[in-house]
Structure formats: C-alpha cells, structure tokens
Design an enzyme around this catalytic site. Structure first.
Site, short mmCIF file in Angstrom:
data_model
loop_
_atom_site.label_atom_id
_atom_site.label_comp_id
_atom_site.label_asym_id
_atom_site.label_seq_id
_atom_site.Cartn_x
_atom_site.Cartn_y
_atom_site.Cartn_z
N GLU A 1 0.82 -1.22 0.00
CA GLU A 1 0.00 0.00 0.00
C GLU A 1 0.85 1.27 0.00
OE1 GLU A 1 -2.82 -0.63 3.20
OE2 GLU A 1 -4.02 -1.90 1.91
N GLU B 1 -5.90 -8.21 -1.07
CA GLU B 1 -6.52 -8.07 0.25
C GLU B 1 -7.99 -7.78 0.04
OE1 GLU B 1 -4.86 -5.53 3.26
OE2 GLU B 1 -2.82 -5.86 2.54
#
Ligand code: BG6
Length: 483
Positions: free
Chosen positions: A175, A381
């Site tokens: 991320e 995810e």
C-alpha cells in the site's frame, strides 16, 4: 461465467501481524515492534523504548514463526493456490544497514517457502509491509533519507538471490499510496512518526512541511521500487513484480453536482497517482498542478526519470475493503475506513468497525483499473473484520463473512466476464491476526480462528470457522459454487 483454470485462490498476511518471535534467532527490532495495542477509539502508540508495562501485539502475534507448518497445512487443506506473506526486513538485516545478513532469518523464510512448495502453493512476497528495521527510522529518519534506498536494495538483492527458484511473485511496498495521506505514519511506507506518540493519527492536520517530506519519502520509495524491479528481473527473468495500492481507486461523487464529480475525479487521481508512476514509469500529467497547489517540491536527482522508466511493474495489485463518497463541501457525514475517512454512502451497510461494504464497487474498480493499465490484476486483500465467537465445541459460525466473500467473489466473476484480466485473489487475514490499524486481536478476518484475546491471553490454538469449509468448496469448484 467461470474463473480461468490457472486462477490463484488464496490468502494473505504480513510478517508483523502473524510471526511473533520478535527478538529471537538474530532478528532486530522493527518499527512495528514499537507499536502498542489500541482500539477503534484509542490510537495505537509508538514508543521509542520498549516498555515493560505496555503490551506490544507484534511481539508474539499468533506465533506463526513456530507454527508455520500447522498453518500452511490448514491453508493447503482449504486448497490455496497462492499465499501472500511478507518478509520482515529486520529478520534479514537486523539493523537495516548491516554489512552481512542474518543467516537464521534467511533460513526461516526458506523453510516456509519449501513448506509451501510441498503443497504446490505459490508464494507471493511483500518485501516491505508496514515496517522497517527500527534503526533505519532512528538513525536515518526512515524513507525521508535517500540513503535508505541503498539499504533496501541490499536487502532486496539478498532475498532475490537466496529465494531464486522458490519465489517469483514480489511486491516492493505494501500500500505504497498510504504515504500520500496526511497521517503519514506506518513508517515502513513513509516517515518515522514522532517518537512516543500516536503511531497513526488520522485526525492530525496536514502541514506544508509534513506534506513535502511525505511526498519526497514517497519519491525515494518509487526509486527504490523501480530499482528493485529492475534488479529482480536481472536476477531471474521469471520474476514478476507488482505495485500494491491500498483500497484501490474506490470512491463515488456524493451527488451528481458537477463540483462533487470534479472533487471525486481529483480524489481518484490521487488513488491512481502511485500506480501511474509504478506502471507507466513517470509522474502523471496531473501531478504538476497538484504539487504546485500543495507546495510540494520533489527532490528529483539526475537519472531518476530514467530509473522510473526502467523499473515498471509487471502487474497491478490492490487491497479492497470498501468505498466511500467524495464531495466538494468537506462538511459532510463521514465514515471510518481503511486508512481513510470518506463521505458516508446511504446505500451501503457497514461492518462492525464501520467500514462500508460494497461488492459492486469492486466490479467498478476492477474495470477502471484494467481500462487504465491493461496489465494483469491481483486482488491481494479483501475481507471483513468481525468479532467472532468461539463456541464450546470448537466451531465458529461466521455467516456474515461468507456473505461478504460470496458477494465480492460474485463481483469478481462479473468483472472477469466484462473482460478484466484478474489472475489472483488472496483474502486478507486468512488466519486471524493482529489488526494493523487498531492492534486488536478481536477484529478477526480469518477462515481460521486463533484463540487469543486483545490482551494477549489465550492458548493460540487454531480452529476452523464455517467460512473455512465454505472457501474450501469455492476453491475446489474454481469459484463455481458460492452457496
Ligand atoms: C490493509 C493492510 O490496509 O488493511 C493490512 O495492508 C491490514 O496490514 C488490513 O491489516 C486491514 O486493516 P486492519 O486495520 O483492520 O487490520
């Protein structure tokens, strides 16, 4: 409507959220080891010294370090084709800047990869997932210091060489776009948060100085990521490297008022900002105005542009939990979320932790990403954190999780039918782990229940939830049977 035969079904975790064994076999301290537990209402604290009276969840986590065989056997029982995990940099280079790597750390991950191989589970490795060696933060100020690029590359070289033939899928930073947000913590990604203070303060006002530091730290990560990508390809041409974008470009205009639509477009550009750099190899056209209006000056060194061009990633990956709304007027009803606080959407339900659930949004996002880049996509995810209850007979009934997954997998199926080249899906926290934002154990994502509470008490025994058997069937039927 079916999934491709080669589709990678699986699950995902990160080192500091599962491994524990924080100070054994030569491992150094990582920034994550200095973060206390918290909750939705009390922020996790970051302390310079490790204090006796504070509970640090990463120190034991779920003890994957000693139980990896049992856990991988359970993943295999579910039929996983892929397992996403991260390597803890401070297990390989305890201080980050050491001359020699720690052999015991290297051997630990080798054993894990070999165990996965036994079951034909493809590992996908995040090189840096929300942590750096503590020393890198303390001595160099984390990624705001350009020197860190070289230490990171040294670490990459070691793991690419040691695990050649065992690992082919890599992510440079988890991320990476989180550094663009104003709280700027989770230091593996951005700058070291102030010592002895909240580890992630979502409410902290943004300042010109911190914004400039953050974007320059991010620039260093872009350079590190591009050089690592090039290096990985040189060491083994089979290596495939991805960018990993948090939450994906997942927002809607709050209304059809043109001002709201424009604001949302700007917000989407921010969501695409990092992947535009990593996939296309240059800063996007809209960054010039954005930098100017936000007083950001990137310290671009000679050769940097070339480095970015030569280090484009092979696939796009992202995490997807929720969407939110964007409006020109900042005075709107807000929702909490995964490192974000967008506007509330009246059409969506929320999880127990207030995250807005939006399976159709996943189909929209997948189409948007593919239209923009046309490279393979992985969802690495996705899942729902819930306070599951362990029954006396060792079962866990989690129909809400099954519903969540069913609806999202259905949306993926539609997107594939739309023509999107989606190649992998790893459900987040396939085994219960420590929550990154709150440090809690009771915010559970897993198909596998781990007996441990928020204060660190419990047997650490593993139990299969109802969703375990459901996901097993989904994988067995390659996504055909979602009932
Ligand atoms: C992602 C992170 O942003 O969200 C994970 O990569 C994290 O590390 C996950 O665990 C879920 O967030 P949380 O705060 O519920 O653990």
């Amino acid at each position: 409507m079916t999934f491709p035969k080669s589709f990678y079904w699986g699950g995902a975790t990160s080192a500091n959220q599962i491994e524990g064994a924080w100070d054994v076999d030569g491992k150094g301290e990582s920034t994550a080891d200095h973060m206390s537990a918290g909750s939705l209402t009390s922020l996790r604290q970051y302390t310079k010294e490790i204090k006796k009276d504070i509970y640090y969840p990463s120190h034991e986590a779920i003890d994957f370090y000693h139980r990896y065989k049992e856990d991988i056997a359970l993943f295999a029982e579910m039929g996983f084709k892929m397992y996403r995990l991260s390597i803890n940099w401070s297990r390989i280079y305890p201080n980050g800047d050491d001359k020699e790597p720690n052999r015991e750390g290297i051997e630990f991950y080798r054993k894990v990869f070999e165990e996965l191989k036994k079951y034909n589970i493809e590992p996908l490795v995040t090189i840096s997932h929300y942590e750096t060696p503590f020393n890198i933060g303390l001595k160099y100020g984390g990624w705001s210091n350009r020197k860190v690029i070289n230490y990171y590359l040294n670490y990459c070289k070691t793991i690419f060489t040691e695990y050649k033939g065992l690992v082919k899928y890599w992510l440079t930073f988890n991320e990476i776009n989180i550094s663009t947000a104003s709280f700027g913590a989770l230091n593996g990604e951005g700058i070291l948060p102030e010592i002895d203070g909240p580890a992630m303060d979502f409410t902290k006002p943004d300042t010109k100085k911190s914004r400039n530091t953050r974007y320059n730290a991010l620039h260093h990560q872009f350079i590190a990521s591009a050089l690592a990508t090039k290096l990985a390809h040189e060491i083994d041409s089979k290596n495939q490297i991805g960018c990993m974008i948090g939450v994906g470009p997942a927002s809607y205009p709050l209304t059809c008022k043109p001002e709201d639509v424009l604001e949302n477009q700007k917000s989407l550009q921010q969501s695409y900002f990092c992947s535009d750099v990593q996939v296309r190899g240059e800063y996007p056209y809209y960054s010039k105005r954005f930098f100017k209006e936000n007083d950001i000056v990137i310290n671009m060194q000679p050769g940097d542009e070339q480095i970015l061009k030569e280090g484009c990633v092979d696939f796009y990956s992202f995490s997807y939990y929720m969407t939110n709304c964007v409006a020109a007027n900042s005075n709107i009803d807000r929702t909490v979320g995964n490192m974000s606080f967008g506007g509330k959407n009246p059409y969506l339900e929320t999880s127990e932790w207030g995250w807005q659930i939006d399976p159709i949004g996943l189909r929209i996002v997948l189409n948007d990403i593919y239209a923009r880049y046309q490279i393979p996509i992985m969802i690495l995810e996705n899942g729902v954190g819930a306070n599951d209850i362990l029954n006396e007979d060792g079962t866990v009934n989690d129909p809400y999780r099954i519903d969540y997954f069913r609806n999202h997998i259905q949306a993926m199926r539609e997107a594939i039918e739309d023509g999107v080249n989606l190649i992998a899906y790893t459900a987040w926290g396939c085994i219960d782990l420590i929550s990154a934002s709150t440090g809690e154990m009771k915010k559970r994502y897993g198909f596998i229940y781990v007996d441990k509470d928020n204060d660190g008490q419990g047997t650490l025994n593993r139990y299969c939830k109802d969703s375990f058997y459901w996901y097993k069937k989904v994988i067995e039927t390659n996504g055909e049977d979602l009932n």
